[in-house]
Write an enzyme that holds these catalytic residues in place. Sequence first.
Site, short mmCIF file in Angstrom:
data_model
loop_
_atom_site.label_atom_id
_atom_site.label_comp_id
_atom_site.label_asym_id
_atom_site.label_seq_id
_atom_site.Cartn_x
_atom_site.Cartn_y
_atom_site.Cartn_z
N LYS A 74 -20.00 5.88 -0.95
CA LYS A 74 -20.44 7.11 -1.65
C LYS A 74 -20.90 6.78 -3.08
CE LYS A 74 -17.28 10.08 0.98
NZ LYS A 74 -16.06 10.91 0.94
N SER A 128 -14.48 9.67 -3.81
CA SER A 128 -13.23 9.39 -3.09
C SER A 128 -13.37 9.77 -1.63
CB SER A 128 -12.05 10.12 -3.74
OG SER A 128 -12.20 11.50 -3.60
N ASP A 129 -12.40 9.31 -0.86
CA ASP A 129 -12.37 9.60 0.57
C ASP A 129 -10.92 9.65 1.03
OD1 ASP A 129 -14.25 9.80 3.02
OD2 ASP A 129 -12.60 8.53 3.68
N THR A 130 -10.64 10.62 1.90
CA THR A 130 -9.27 10.80 2.41
C THR A 130 -9.28 10.79 3.94
OG1 THR A 130 -8.67 12.18 0.51
CG2 THR A 130 -7.25 12.35 2.44
N SER A 179 -8.72 6.96 -1.09
CA SER A 179 -9.27 5.91 -1.96
C SER A 179 -10.17 6.56 -2.99
CB SER A 179 -10.08 4.90 -1.15
OG SER A 179 -9.24 4.16 -0.30
#
Length: 193
Positions: free
Chosen positions: A59, A76-78, A113
């Site tokens: 991203k 971010s990524d979850t 993250s």
Amino acid sequence: MLKDKFKNHNIILASGSPRRQQFLKDLELDFEIRLKDIEEIYPEELKAEEITNFLAELKANAFAGELNENDILITSDTIVWFNNKALGKPKDYNDAFQILKSLSDNTHDVITSVCIKTTENTDVFYELTKVTFNELSDEAIHYYLENYKPYDKAGAYGIQEWIGFIGVSKVEGSYANVMGLPVDKVYNYLNSL
């Protein structure tokens, strides 16, 4: 505290998540939201935080060449990691039902993250929180899905919503992380710049 530190910087949050946006507001940061449509595909051999690290950086890399010297980009990524498998956002009602049914009476990991990118550096870090659900009745799952429609949430639930109040028996680690951002780590990172 951070507001003064970054008064000559432009903080960019590349996330449409209202929860992440609220967290940055709560940190009293001035920021802008810039979104890019990114296909969130990752190599299938990746596991757990390798997935979220990869996607958070993917991203951020979409902004390559667009950042100015005083820009600080946050992506971010979850995911929910359960039974050695990544559970992202549900495709539809039935998918959401099956996800919640599988999480019922079990413990899973929520991994987020964060990638912070400037013209000089790209840093990625993550947080892992263990969440344990009580046994959820089909009736409770249906009620939650019909009233809260959690289709934009990894693992098909928001811990800050009804299902979290009645269904979650234990949280080990950062609660904010389960909502989509390890705020303490973001704060400490920015504070150290």
